[in-house]
Motif scaffolding. Structure first.
Motif, PDB file in Angstrom:
ATOM      1  N   THR A   1       0.873  -1.353   0.090  1.00 28.75           N
ATOM      2  CA  THR A   1      -0.055  -0.117  -0.105  1.00 28.75           C
ATOM      3  C   THR A   1       0.965   1.193   0.181  1.00 28.75           C
ATOM      4  OG1 THR A   1      -1.737  -1.277   1.133  1.00 28.75           O
ATOM      5  CG2 THR A   1      -1.957   1.177   1.248  1.00 28.75           C
ATOM      6  N   ARG A   2       2.195   1.034   0.452  1.00 31.81           N
ATOM      7  CA  ARG A   2       3.015   2.241   0.817  1.00 31.81           C
ATOM      8  C   ARG A   2       3.277   2.648  -0.584  1.00 31.81           C
ATOM      9  NH1 ARG A   2       6.101   0.516   4.589  1.00 31.81           N
ATOM     10  NH2 ARG A   2       4.580   0.838   6.428  1.00 31.81           N
ATOM     11  N   GLU A   3       3.770   1.508  -1.430  1.00 30.87           N
ATOM     12  CA  GLU A   3       4.198   1.776  -2.609  1.00 30.87           C
ATOM     13  C   GLU A   3       3.443   2.421  -3.504  1.00 30.87           C
ATOM     14  OE1 GLU A   3       5.616  -2.075  -3.754  1.00 30.87           O
ATOM     15  OE2 GLU A   3       7.508  -2.099  -2.506  1.00 30.87           O
ATOM     16  N   ILE A   4       2.077   2.020  -3.371  1.00 30.59           N
ATOM     17  CA  ILE A   4       1.131   2.565  -4.324  1.00 30.59           C
ATOM     18  C   ILE A   4       0.806   4.100  -4.046  1.00 30.59           C
ATOM     19  CG2 ILE A   4      -1.543   2.094  -4.945  1.00 30.59           C
ATOM     20  CD1 ILE A   4      -1.148  -0.721  -4.519  1.00 30.59           C
ATOM     21  N   GLU A   5       0.709   4.179  -2.643  1.00 32.42           N
ATOM     22  CA  GLU A   5       0.592   5.530  -2.326  1.00 32.42           C
ATOM     23  C   GLU A   5       1.680   6.336  -2.670  1.00 32.42           C
ATOM     24  OE1 GLU A   5      -1.898   7.272  -0.860  1.00 32.42           O
ATOM     25  OE2 GLU A   5      -3.074   5.325  -0.860  1.00 32.42           O
ATOM     26  N   ALA A   6       3.089   5.934  -2.706  1.00 28.38           N
ATOM     27  CA  ALA A   6       4.173   6.704  -3.381  1.00 28.38           C
ATOM     28  C   ALA A   6       4.001   7.045  -4.806  1.00 28.38           C
ATOM     29  CB  ALA A   6       5.503   5.909  -3.081  1.00 28.38           C
ATOM     30  N   LEU A   7       3.339   6.046  -5.549  1.00 33.10           N
ATOM     31  CA  LEU A   7       3.152   6.147  -7.030  1.00 33.10           C
ATOM     32  C   LEU A   7       2.106   7.432  -7.312  1.00 33.10           C
ATOM     33  CD1 LEU A   7       3.659   5.555  -9.865  1.00 33.10           C
ATOM     34  CD2 LEU A   7       1.843   3.709  -9.571  1.00 33.10           C
ATOM     35  N   ILE A   8       1.058   7.225  -6.312  1.00 38.79           N
ATOM     36  CA  ILE A   8      -0.054   8.200  -6.195  1.00 38.79           C
ATOM     37  C   ILE A   8       0.386   9.816  -6.190  1.00 38.79           C
ATOM     38  CG2 ILE A   8      -2.321   9.183  -5.307  1.00 38.79           C
ATOM     39  CD1 ILE A   8      -2.973   6.025  -5.064  1.00 38.79           C
ATOM     40  N   GLU A   9       1.402   9.755  -4.991  1.00 39.54           N
ATOM     41  CA  GLU A   9       1.984  11.090  -4.882  1.00 39.54           C
ATOM     42  C   GLU A   9       2.942  11.661  -5.887  1.00 39.54           C
ATOM     43  OE1 GLU A   9       4.147  11.106  -0.839  1.00 39.54           O
ATOM     44  OE2 GLU A   9       2.160  10.174   0.002  1.00 39.54           O
ATOM     45  N   LEU A  10       3.542  10.668  -6.642  1.00 38.32           N
ATOM     46  CA  LEU A  10       4.333  11.013  -7.787  1.00 38.32           C
ATOM     47  C   LEU A  10       3.367  11.785  -8.868  1.00 38.32           C
ATOM     48  CD1 LEU A  10       7.131   8.339  -7.538  1.00 38.32           C
ATOM     49  CD2 LEU A  10       7.321  10.823  -7.139  1.00 38.32           C
TER      50      LEU A  10
END
Length: 199
Positions: free
Chosen positions: A5-14
């Motif tokens: 989930t952290r990786e997906i959230e990081a992608l969303i932030e980018l």
């Protein structure tokens, strides 16, 4: 929050940092990519990695491509004696979409701004002025955005070329005050280019 989930959230932030995308649009885009990993996400990731490794600025005009000298500058048919000065690469690409201009370009990379300490040297204006005799330029078309900064930059370049044999023109009708080339349709750009006038 799990690692996944952290990786997906990081992608969303980018993604949310991209122009025109806010957090909500970025979330929808990422969800679409995840659902279509094989058809969209994996090829997109490969293309982005390739562009990240190979993209560079043209040493002559400032366009973005994958070679030191871009296709436009290498094309001898584009050596028409006309040089179109634009603010940004997006403006160059907008001009190319309309296929109205068949000369060469010079990308400034911005406009003059005393508040932001952006002067002629930061924009490569000395390089622009050097290109004119080097390439036998007879006309400089100032296709800068119709903003206060764009017009200030246009007048600075026109003043620098005053007294030379070079014809200095600017885009005319079709470009609204405060308008930016990247947001104009191809017909508007074509009309503005054809109706250019002396500055």
């Amino acid at each position: 929050m799990s690692d996944a989930t952290r990786e997906i959230e990081a992608l969303i932030e980018l993604m949310a940092r991209l122009p025109g995308l806010g957090p909500r649009s970025a979330r929808r885009a990422v969800l679409h990519l995840i659902k279509r990993r094989g058809q969209v996400m994996a090829p997109l990731a490969r293309a982005m990695a390739e562009v990240a490794a190979t993209a560079r600025e043209c040493a002559s005009c400032g366009n973005i491509g994958t070679a030191d000298i871009c296709d436009i500058c290498r094309d001898e048919r584009r050596a028409t004696g006309e040089l179109c000065v634009v603010e940004d690469v997006a403006d160059l690409w907008a001009m190319e979409r309309g296929q109205a201009f068949r000369g060469r370009y010079h990308v400034l990379g911005g406009t003059l701004s005393a508040l932001d300490a952006i002067g002629p040297d930061e924009l490569g204006i000395p390089r622009l002025l050097a290109r004119i005799p080097e390439e036998g330029i007879g006309e400089v078309i100032l296709a800068l955005n119709a903003t206060v900064e764009g017009q200030t930059t246009a007048h600075y370049i026109a003043d620098a070329l005053a007294g030379s044999a070079v014809r200095v023109t600017t885009l005319a009708q079709g470009v609204p005050i405060g308008g930016e080339l990247d947001y104009l349709d191809d017909g508007t750009i074509l009309a503005a280019l054809r109706a250019r006038k002396a500055l």
